[in-house]
Scaffold this motif. Sequence first.
Motif, PDB file in Angstrom:
ATOM      1  N   ALA A 113       0.832  -1.200   0.000  1.00 15.50           N
ATOM      2  CA  ALA A 113       0.000   0.000   0.000  1.00 15.50           C
ATOM      3  C   ALA A 113       0.867   1.251   0.000  1.00 15.50           C
ATOM      4  CB  ALA A 113      -0.922  -0.008   1.216  1.00 15.50           C
ATOM      5  N   ARG A 114       1.914   1.234   0.826  1.00 13.15           N
ATOM      6  CA  ARG A 114       2.809   2.388   0.915  1.00 13.15           C
ATOM      7  C   ARG A 114       3.457   2.681  -0.433  1.00 13.15           C
ATOM      8  NH1 ARG A 114       8.232   3.118   1.719  1.00 13.15           N
ATOM      9  NH2 ARG A 114       8.843   5.040   2.799  1.00 13.15           N
ATOM     10  N   GLN A 115       3.940   1.609  -1.102  1.00 10.90           N
ATOM     11  CA  GLN A 115       4.601   1.795  -2.398  1.00 10.90           C
ATOM     12  C   GLN A 115       3.635   2.346  -3.439  1.00 10.90           C
ATOM     13  OE1 GLN A 115       6.155  -2.085  -3.159  1.00 10.90           O
ATOM     14  NE2 GLN A 115       7.948  -1.813  -1.848  1.00 10.90           N
ATOM     15  N   VAL A 116       2.408   1.817  -3.440  1.00 11.72           N
ATOM     16  CA  VAL A 116       1.429   2.286  -4.412  1.00 11.72           C
ATOM     17  C   VAL A 116       1.034   3.727  -4.124  1.00 11.72           C
ATOM     18  CG1 VAL A 116      -0.888   1.921  -5.345  1.00 11.72           C
ATOM     19  CG2 VAL A 116       0.572  -0.037  -4.835  1.00 11.72           C
ATOM     20  N   ILE A 117       0.914   4.056  -2.836  1.00  5.16           N
ATOM     21  CA  ILE A 117       0.581   5.436  -2.465  1.00  5.16           C
ATOM     22  C   ILE A 117       1.653   6.390  -2.976  1.00  5.16           C
ATOM     23  CG2 ILE A 117       0.365   7.026  -0.517  1.00  5.16           C
ATOM     24  CD1 ILE A 117      -0.889   4.654   1.038  1.00  5.16           C
ATOM     25  N   ILE A 118       2.915   6.024  -2.738  1.00  6.33           N
ATOM     26  CA  ILE A 118       4.022   6.878  -3.193  1.00  6.33           C
ATOM     27  C   ILE A 118       3.970   7.073  -4.705  1.00  6.33           C
ATOM     28  CG2 ILE A 118       6.533   6.997  -3.452  1.00  6.33           C
ATOM     29  CD1 ILE A 118       6.739   5.610  -0.703  1.00  6.33           C
ATOM     30  N   GLN A 119       3.729   5.955  -5.430  1.00  5.13           N
ATOM     31  CA  GLN A 119       3.677   6.034  -6.890  1.00  5.13           C
ATOM     32  C   GLN A 119       2.507   6.889  -7.355  1.00  5.13           C
ATOM     33  OE1 GLN A 119       6.049   4.888  -9.049  1.00  5.13           O
ATOM     34  NE2 GLN A 119       4.874   6.124 -10.498  1.00  5.13           N
ATOM     35  N   LYS A 120       1.368   6.697  -6.715  1.00 11.74           N
ATOM     36  CA  LYS A 120       0.188   7.470  -7.085  1.00 11.74           C
ATOM     37  C   LYS A 120       0.408   8.961  -6.839  1.00 11.74           C
ATOM     38  CE  LYS A 120      -2.812   4.338  -8.458  1.00 11.74           C
ATOM     39  NZ  LYS A 120      -3.463   4.381  -9.789  1.00 11.74           N
ATOM     40  N   LEU A 121       1.049   9.256  -5.714  1.00 14.11           N
ATOM     41  CA  LEU A 121       1.334  10.653  -5.416  1.00 14.11           C
ATOM     42  C   LEU A 121       2.298  11.250  -6.432  1.00 14.11           C
ATOM     43  CD1 LEU A 121       1.604  10.602  -1.513  1.00 14.11           C
ATOM     44  CD2 LEU A 121      -0.214  11.627  -2.889  1.00 14.11           C
ATOM     45  N   LYS A 122       3.309  10.450  -6.832  1.00 14.24           N
ATOM     46  CA  LYS A 122       4.245  10.919  -7.849  1.00 14.24           C
ATOM     47  C   LYS A 122       3.530  11.177  -9.165  1.00 14.24           C
ATOM     48  CE  LYS A 122       8.577   8.851  -6.190  1.00 14.24           C
ATOM     49  NZ  LYS A 122       9.623   7.836  -6.483  1.00 14.24           N
ATOM     50  N   ASP A 123       2.650  10.234  -9.546  1.00 14.38           N
ATOM     51  CA  ASP A 123       1.903  10.399 -10.795  1.00 14.38           C
ATOM     52  C   ASP A 123       1.028  11.643 -10.744  1.00 14.38           C
ATOM     53  OD1 ASP A 123       3.070   8.079 -11.693  1.00 14.38           O
ATOM     54  OD2 ASP A 123       1.319   6.808 -11.285  1.00 14.38           O
ATOM     55  N   ALA A 124       0.362  11.821  -9.587  1.00 14.78           N
ATOM     56  CA  ALA A 124      -0.519  12.976  -9.445  1.00 14.78           C
ATOM     57  C   ALA A 124       0.285  14.270  -9.476  1.00 14.78           C
ATOM     58  CB  ALA A 124      -1.309  12.872  -8.141  1.00 14.78           C
ATOM     59  N   GLU A 125       1.472  14.232  -8.839  1.00 14.18           N
ATOM     60  CA  GLU A 125       2.330  15.417  -8.831  1.00 14.18           C
ATOM     61  C   GLU A 125       2.798  15.758 -10.242  1.00 14.18           C
ATOM     62  OE1 GLU A 125       6.265  17.098  -6.439  1.00 14.18           O
ATOM     63  OE2 GLU A 125       5.698  15.000  -6.289  1.00 14.18           O
ATOM     64  N   ARG A 126       3.179  14.726 -11.007  1.00 19.10           N
ATOM     65  CA  ARG A 126       3.597  14.950 -12.393  1.00 19.10           C
ATOM     66  C   ARG A 126       2.468  15.539 -13.218  1.00 19.10           C
ATOM     67  NH1 ARG A 126       6.389   9.006 -12.980  1.00 19.10           N
ATOM     68  NH2 ARG A 126       8.326   9.461 -11.847  1.00 19.10           N
ATOM     69  N   GLN A 127       1.270  14.985 -13.011  1.00 15.92           N
ATOM     70  CA  GLN A 127       0.124  15.481 -13.755  1.00 15.92           C
ATOM     71  C   GLN A 127      -0.182  16.931 -13.383  1.00 15.92           C
ATOM     72  OE1 GLN A 127      -1.309  14.074 -16.222  1.00 15.92           O
ATOM     73  NE2 GLN A 127      -3.038  15.463 -16.546  1.00 15.92           N
ATOM     74  N   ALA A 128      -0.031  17.235 -12.079  1.00 14.88           N
ATOM     75  CA  ALA A 128      -0.279  18.603 -11.627  1.00 14.88           C
ATOM     76  C   ALA A 128       0.711  19.568 -12.261  1.00 14.88           C
ATOM     77  CB  ALA A 128      -0.194  18.671 -10.104  1.00 14.88           C
ATOM     78  N   VAL A 129       1.983  19.163 -12.342  1.00 17.10           N
ATOM     79  CA  VAL A 129       3.011  20.005 -12.972  1.00 17.10           C
ATOM     80  C   VAL A 129       2.680  20.200 -14.455  1.00 17.10           C
ATOM     81  CG1 VAL A 129       5.433  20.121 -13.669  1.00 17.10           C
ATOM     82  CG2 VAL A 129       4.833  19.414 -11.345  1.00 17.10           C
ATOM     83  N   TYR A 130       2.312  19.098 -15.108  1.00 14.28           N
ATOM     84  CA  TYR A 130       1.988  19.180 -16.538  1.00 14.28           C
ATOM     85  C   TYR A 130       0.819  20.137 -16.767  1.00 14.28           C
ATOM     86  CZ  TYR A 130       0.441  17.900 -21.193  1.00 14.28           C
ATOM     87  OH  TYR A 130       0.054  17.941 -22.503  1.00 14.28           O
TER      88      TYR A 130
END
Length: 367
Positions: A113-130
């Motif tokens: 769960a922790r790993q997926v959360i981190i990945q999801k947050l990274k993806d969301a952060e990338r999308q937010a930057v884009y």
Amino acid sequence: MKLGADFKKVLLQIEEEKGLSEDTIVASLESAMVAAYKKFKGGNQQIEVCVDVETGDVTIYEVYTVVEEVSRADTEVTPKGAAERGYADLVVGDILRVEVFPEAFGRIAAQTARQVIIQKLKDAERQAVYMQFADKIGNIVTGNVFKSEGEQVLVRINDRTEAILPKEERIIGEKYTPDARMKFYLLDVRQVSRGSRIVLSRTHPNLLRRLVELEVPEIREGIVEIRNIVREAGTRAKIAVATLDVNVEPLGACVGRQGARIRAISDELNGERVDIIIYDRDPLKYIANALSPAKIVRIEPLLDQDRSVVVYVRPDQLSLAIGKAGQNVRLAARLTGWKIDIKVKEEEKLPTMKDLFMDFVEDEEAK
């Protein structure tokens, strides 16, 4: 399950550090818990997870569709099977949500769960930057140079976002020293595997356009219009302007009092010389203006060649018309879209007494 009494505090901290909304973070967390539970159970269950933001409580449901005959035990149940679980009066087509309490969810599942959360947050952060920068393509951004890496200069355009200035987008001879704060043209934003790739430019003609718009309110307000821009970045540029108000002189508006506006633009572009040219519908007048500061004697169109002219200048104006290494005439040709050939117009001299005497002698000898 409970995520802890400080969940709300942690959530606010992530919002602030990552620049993500609460809904995005919670959705990522719920998705992560679904993935972790499926891995824990080892099946193809239909799972729903609800996170209470205020308390940090996590509720997990196994979701079943009520059917006449079960073909997928992980996601289907008969009315009789539902009744045996304590859910009576369900009919075919209903949805059954069963809350589960996975006490043995375990360390491995939690790590997943922790790993997926981190990945999801990274993806969301990338999308937010884009999303933040994708709609700013074509505009100016201000950033601090912080690193030179191979053929690229790296620029920090906010606390969380870095961009690249490729070699081909750099002004020749311009220094990009660490902590130098500069304006850049936002050329491109792309999503790549490691995040968003933001590309900047210092050479694009539209960087000059945006700088002029910033400095000249008459252009921002649409009173003066930019018709065309050509640049040889870092050395010289020409901008053709026209006024839409007869009471506004476009050259003066762009240059500013004592040249203040155009000087500020030039300073931002490493001293690049910027010529303001008055646009004219008459192509010959436009060409004459474009060759400024040279003074033109005469322009003759070449009737046997498309969009070509011969421009005549006095000998003392030849170097100005051509410019250093042909730059002035080259930029004028690009600005107007005409091929320009520069020629010298010799001074017409009045005949001297010697000329008149020689003419007289030649006439007498002819007799």
